[in-house]
Design a protein around this motif. Structure first.
Motif: not given
Length: 159
Positions: A66-77, A99-113
């Motif tokens: 969960e802590k990694a998500i903001p770092e990944l979003k920054n990288l994505h920007k 997890f997807i909804e609370s961390n807004k993962l769809t801002e990064l990817t739709n590939a959640i496997l």
């Protein structure tokens, strides 16, 4: 007794060699894989665009994930051309949607496997010891670049 110990030592040595070979042989390019997406469709290596990709092996109950998500979003920007593929074990499938909804993962990817057979560690050459999150970086040609297990290292990614 000594003969049994020698046999055991040889077995352990052979096992260690095989595990090491798996890590280095499987880790050189993106392996062929087939995992079910949360969309119900199966996805494979052939579905990836010809861009750098980061495979994120995660667990929805992992605090570091969960802590990694903001770092990944920054990288994505900074590097929007990087493709993210999130993969989790099937036993966490019911938790993934939250997890997807609370961390807004769809801002990064739709590939959640979903790894239905718990084969990701073997498929991607992680061996027997691995942790979540694990980030596997591949360049646009599908060649292995780097493995990261500390989310704080995401800032240093350059592909």
């Amino acid at each position: 007794m000594i003969k049994a110990l020698k046999i055991l030592a040889v077995f352990i040595l052979i096992f260690a060699i095989i595990q090491t070979a798996r890590i280095y042989c499987n880790g050189s390019t993106i392996p062929n894989y087939k995992y079910r997406g949360i969309d119900g469709a199966y996805h494979s290596k052939n579905d990836l665009p010809k861009t750098p990709v980061i495979f994120v092996y995660f667990s929805p109950d992992c605090g570091f994930c969960e802590k990694a998500i903001p770092e990944l979003k920054n990288l994505h920007k900074k590097t929007s051309y990087i493709n993210f593929v999130f993969i989790t074990n099937q036993k966490f499938e019911k938790m993934v949607i939250d997890f997807i909804e609370s961390n807004k993962l769809t801002e990064l990817t739709n590939a959640i496997l979903i790894d239905e057979k718990d084969s990701f560690p073997v498929d991607f050459g992680l061996g027997m010891v691995y942790s979540t999150p694990t980030f596997l970086l591949y360049n646009k040609n599908g060649n292995f670049v780097k493995k990261i297990t500390d989310y704080k290292e995401i800032k240093s990614i350059k592909i």
